[in-house]
Design an enzyme around this catalytic site. Structure first.
Site, short mmCIF file in Angstrom:
data_model
loop_
_atom_site.label_atom_id
_atom_site.label_comp_id
_atom_site.label_asym_id
_atom_site.label_seq_id
_atom_site.Cartn_x
_atom_site.Cartn_y
_atom_site.Cartn_z
N ASP A 22 0.93 -1.27 0.02
CA ASP A 22 -0.08 0.00 -0.02
C ASP A 22 0.87 1.28 0.06
O ASP A 22 1.70 1.28 1.08
CB ASP A 22 -0.91 -0.03 1.36
CG ASP A 22 -1.72 1.37 1.21
OD1 ASP A 22 -1.82 1.88 0.48
OD2 ASP A 22 -2.00 1.47 2.51
N ASN A 24 -0.28 4.69 -0.34
CA ASN A 24 -0.98 5.85 0.24
C ASN A 24 -1.64 5.77 1.77
O ASN A 24 -2.20 6.62 1.75
CB ASN A 24 -1.86 6.42 -0.97
CG ASN A 24 -2.74 5.54 -1.14
OD1 ASN A 24 -2.92 4.35 -0.72
ND2 ASN A 24 -3.87 5.75 -1.85
N ASP A 26 -4.37 3.99 2.82
CA ASP A 26 -5.52 3.73 2.87
C ASP A 26 -5.72 2.10 3.24
O ASP A 26 -6.79 1.75 3.26
CB ASP A 26 -6.13 4.10 1.64
CG ASP A 26 -5.92 3.24 0.55
OD1 ASP A 26 -5.07 2.27 0.50
OD2 ASP A 26 -6.77 3.31 -0.58
N ASP A 30 -1.84 -1.17 -3.99
CA ASP A 30 -2.46 -0.37 -5.12
C ASP A 30 -1.12 -0.63 -6.08
O ASP A 30 -0.11 -1.16 -5.86
CB ASP A 30 -2.44 0.96 -4.77
CG ASP A 30 -1.58 1.47 -3.77
OD1 ASP A 30 -0.14 1.50 -3.90
OD2 ASP A 30 -1.99 2.04 -2.63
N ASP A 99 -5.10 -10.28 -15.81
CA ASP A 99 -6.08 -11.32 -15.60
C ASP A 99 -7.11 -10.80 -16.48
O ASP A 99 -7.55 -9.63 -16.95
CB ASP A 99 -6.45 -11.10 -14.29
CG ASP A 99 -6.81 -12.50 -13.39
OD1 ASP A 99 -7.84 -13.16 -14.07
OD2 ASP A 99 -6.30 -12.84 -12.46
N ASP A 200 -9.35 -16.31 -16.46
CA ASP A 200 -10.14 -16.64 -15.13
C ASP A 200 -11.24 -17.82 -15.72
O ASP A 200 -12.22 -17.72 -16.45
CB ASP A 200 -10.92 -15.48 -14.60
CG ASP A 200 -11.52 -15.85 -13.23
OD1 ASP A 200 -10.89 -16.10 -12.27
OD2 ASP A 200 -12.77 -15.68 -13.13
N GLU A 257 -7.20 -20.64 -16.61
CA GLU A 257 -7.60 -21.41 -15.48
C GLU A 257 -8.77 -22.24 -15.88
O GLU A 257 -9.67 -21.79 -16.12
CB GLU A 257 -7.92 -20.24 -14.45
CG GLU A 257 -8.29 -20.96 -13.07
CD GLU A 257 -9.30 -20.44 -12.15
OE1 GLU A 257 -9.07 -20.30 -10.84
OE2 GLU A 257 -10.10 -19.57 -12.57
N HIS A 331 -4.20 -17.34 -4.96
CA HIS A 331 -4.97 -16.18 -4.18
C HIS A 331 -6.22 -17.21 -3.86
O HIS A 331 -7.10 -16.67 -3.03
CB HIS A 331 -5.24 -15.25 -4.93
CG HIS A 331 -6.00 -15.27 -6.13
ND1 HIS A 331 -5.58 -16.01 -7.10
CD2 HIS A 331 -7.40 -15.26 -6.35
CE1 HIS A 331 -6.51 -16.09 -8.28
NE2 HIS A 331 -7.74 -15.54 -7.51
N ASP A 332 -6.32 -18.18 -4.50
CA ASP A 332 -7.70 -19.10 -3.88
C ASP A 332 -7.22 -20.09 -3.05
O ASP A 332 -8.06 -21.01 -2.96
CB ASP A 332 -8.39 -19.52 -5.25
CG ASP A 332 -8.89 -18.59 -6.30
OD1 ASP A 332 -9.13 -17.55 -5.85
OD2 ASP A 332 -8.87 -18.69 -7.34
C1 GLC Z 1 -11.37 -17.82 -10.14
C2 GLC Z 1 -10.68 -16.97 -9.42
C3 GLC Z 1 -11.21 -16.66 -8.11
C4 GLC Z 1 -12.56 -16.19 -8.43
C5 GLC Z 1 -13.38 -16.87 -9.45
C6 GLC Z 1 -14.40 -16.31 -9.96
O1 GLC Z 1 -11.32 -19.10 -9.60
O2 GLC Z 1 -9.17 -17.35 -9.23
O3 GLC Z 1 -10.58 -15.96 -7.28
O4 GLC Z 1 -13.23 -15.93 -7.20
O5 GLC Z 1 -12.50 -17.48 -10.55
O6 GLC Z 1 -14.06 -15.17 -10.92
CA CA Z 2 -3.54 2.44 -1.13
#
Ligand code: GLC
Ligand code: CA
Length: 562
Positions: A22, A24, A26, A30, A99, A200, A257, A331-332
């Site tokens: 981050d 700034n 908040d 970013d 993405d 995605d 994905e 991230h999932d």
């Molecule tokens: C993919 C993404 C996930 C998102 C889902 C719906 O699995 O990696 O983070 O919630 O698609 O877009």
């Molecule tokens: Ca920020």
């Protein structure tokens, strides 16, 4: 040998911008935050950044619900910041993969706003609308985030389909205008000079016409309808069209994905000569321990044999035909060291062992932010500390609808929540782990005083330095990129060993996936007159014979056999 390509030789680093840095105060990571950390990433040695969605979004699903594909989310910065970021990356020889989220949009996207207005709106058919069936939802599909996959809309008295949250309506790919809009948007970004897309849930875009009910296997009201939309009937046609109209004009990395794909599906999608994409993310190895189809469970296959079977099948089936992506976290998913290694006493050794595994397989390695310092899962005490829509929905359904014990459900959350991977990157031991000067949007993992980037950089024996070395080794040794994979000791329950071979060059990789001290016996037929130790996560006597090695907990060694 497979054909050479830059996207086979690179190492990709995944950034989840909200949690990266981050700039700034908040509390939200970013674009300028990423800009400030580019030199750190250059130091690590990665070649490509995959940036999770930064487009305009109301953030029901942290950017995976997009309301404007051609602008930047306010919290993250502006398009000018993005342009600057791209330029600074390219200046450092780092490429950018964006993405692409086109299975669905946000319900705030202007297309959807129009679409819901009236049944004869020109945008109506951009989404999948159906009337009620017998006074209920049009079919019995379950949303991947829980509940029905249909949402009733008062205004026109019909339901729209959402495979994910009810604020993520699915686009209707049957409509050629939708496809045209998507291709134009992709082209717009490619013209700006990006180097590829991560797509995605791209294998969910084609739905079986008629959207049939799932034959019920349980008494539940809704069921996972994957058989009617995973690798649906027109998927290949749509991807081929996308390639023809857009992708074939650029030299880009494209990674789909693709949950639930088999190696055969993957070969079709990514075939060296005829495929539409350059690689896919498969999930078989993750599903060995994952929560599937919304099931509430912590089932964990600790069986290394299953992992070997899955990974070997992918390595062997794709050899010479298609290209693997290699990852253990994103991230999932929970943190890789917590899921596949040991986040207690052997955190450092096991994180290094897993890093060695990822970098020594055939395929393009993906490093998720924070894994390069061995960040771990988090266990917040209350569900109110969690931010992820999937986690919250799951908890609510389990506790409020199914009446499960909240403490038990929280245990599942601790093991499986996507927020495990979404706590802020731990930069140093100052307050809020140096991520922000304000209040972070999600709490930092309390172990930041011990596990952080500043500490990792200053300690030559840290996980960070192992990653750095692995990335360098991969760049220097074509055998690591292109060599053939051969599994050794297939039935050993603790040791994962394999060779990589390219012409005369051969590597031997020995990984102990356990806390124990199993003995590695060199299989017959692996001969050598000399060895060179390329990397290890313990002190190793360079003259030690390879014929019998007593391995230490989570030990990893890579030898060149000459
Ligand atoms: C993919 C993404 C996930 C998102 C889902 C719906 O699995 O990696 O983070 O919630 O698609 O877009
Ligand atoms: Ca920020």
């Amino acid at each position: 040998m497979t054909k050479r390509a830059w996207w086979k030789e690179c190492v990709v680093y995944q950034i989840y911008p909200r949690s990266f840095y981050d700039s700034n105060g908040d509390g939200i990571g970013d674009l300028r935050g990423i800009l400030q950390k580019l030199d750190y990433l250059k130091e690590l040695g990665i070649d490509v950044i995959w940036l999770c969605p930064v487009y305009k979004s109301p953030n029901d699903d942290n950017g995976y619900d997009i309301s404007d594909y051609q602008d930047i989310m306010d919290e993250f910065g502006t398009l000018a910041d993005w342009e600057e970021l791209l330029a600074e990356m390219h200046k450092r020889g780092i490429r950018l993969v964006m993405d692409l989220v086109v299975n669905h949009t946000s319900d705030e996207h202007p297309w959807f706003q129009e679409s819901r207005r009236s049944r004869d709106n020109p945008y109506r058919d951009f989404y999948i609308w159906r009337p009620a069936k017998d006074g209920q939802e049009p079919n019995n599909w379950r949303s991947i985030f829980g509940g029905s996959a249909w949402q009733y809309d008062e205004q026109t008295g019909e339901y729209f389909l959402h495979l994910f949250s009810k604020r993520q309506p699915d686009l209707n790919w049957e409509n050629p205008r939708v496809r045209e809009e998507v291709y134009n948007m992709m082209d717009w970004w490619l013209q700006k000079g990006i180097d590829g897309f991560r797509m995605d849930v791209i294998n969910l875009i084609s739905k079986t016409p008629g959207l049939p009910d799932v034959p019920a296997r349980t008494g539940d009201r809704y069921h996972f309808g994957g058989q009617y939309f995973v690798n649906g009937p027109r998927l290949m046609e749509f991807l081929t069209e996308m390639k023809q109209k857009v992708l074939s004009r650029y030299d880009v990395l494209t990674v789909g994905e693709t949950p639930l794909v088999t190696t055969q599906d993957a070969i079709e999608i990514t075939h060296e000569d005829t495929g539409a994409l350059t690689m896919v993310f498969q999930f078989e190895h993750m599903d060995l321990s994952a929560e599937t189809g919304g099931e509430v469970t912590t089932r964990k296959s600790s069986r290394l044999l299953d992992l070997k079977t899955v990974m070997s099948r992918w390595q062997e089936d794709l050899e010479g035909r298609a290209w693997n992506s290699i990852y253990l976290g994103n991230h999932d998913q929970p943190r890789s060291v917590s899921q596949f290694g040991d986040d207690g006493p052997y955190r450092v050794q096991s994180a290094k062992m897993l890093a060695t595994f990822v970098h020594m397989l055939q395929g393009t390695p993906y490093v998720y932010q924070g894994d390069e310092i061995g960040m771990t899962n988090v266990a917040f005490e209350s569900i109110t500390e969690y931010r992820d829509v999937a986690t919250r929905n799951m908890y609510q359904e389990a506790v409020e609808e199914k009446g499960l014990n909240p403490a038990e459900v929280l245990k599942v959350v601790h093991a499986k929540s996507r927020d495990n991977a979404r706590t802020p990157v731990q930069w140093d031991s100052s307050e809020q782990a140096g991520f922000t000067t304000g209040t972070p949007w999600i709490k930092v993992n309390p172990n930041y005083e011990e596990i952080n980037v500043a500490e990792a950089i200053s300690d030559p024996s840290s996980v960070f330095h192992t990653y750095k070395k692995l990335i360098r080794l991969r760049r220097e040794n074509p055998v690591i990129v292109y060599g053939r994979y051969d599994l050794l000791l297939a039935s050993h329950a603790e040791i994962y060993a394999f060779t990589r071979t390219l012409d005369q060059d051969r590597l031997l990789i020995i990984l102990n996936f356990s806390k124990n001290r199993p003995t590695f016996d060199l299989p017959e037929g692996i001969s050598y007159s000399n060895t060179e130790l390329l990397i290890s996560n313990y002190e190793v006597d360079p003259n030690e014979s390879l014929h019998q090695i007593v391995l230490r907990p989570y030990e990893a060694r890579v030898y060149r056999l000459v």
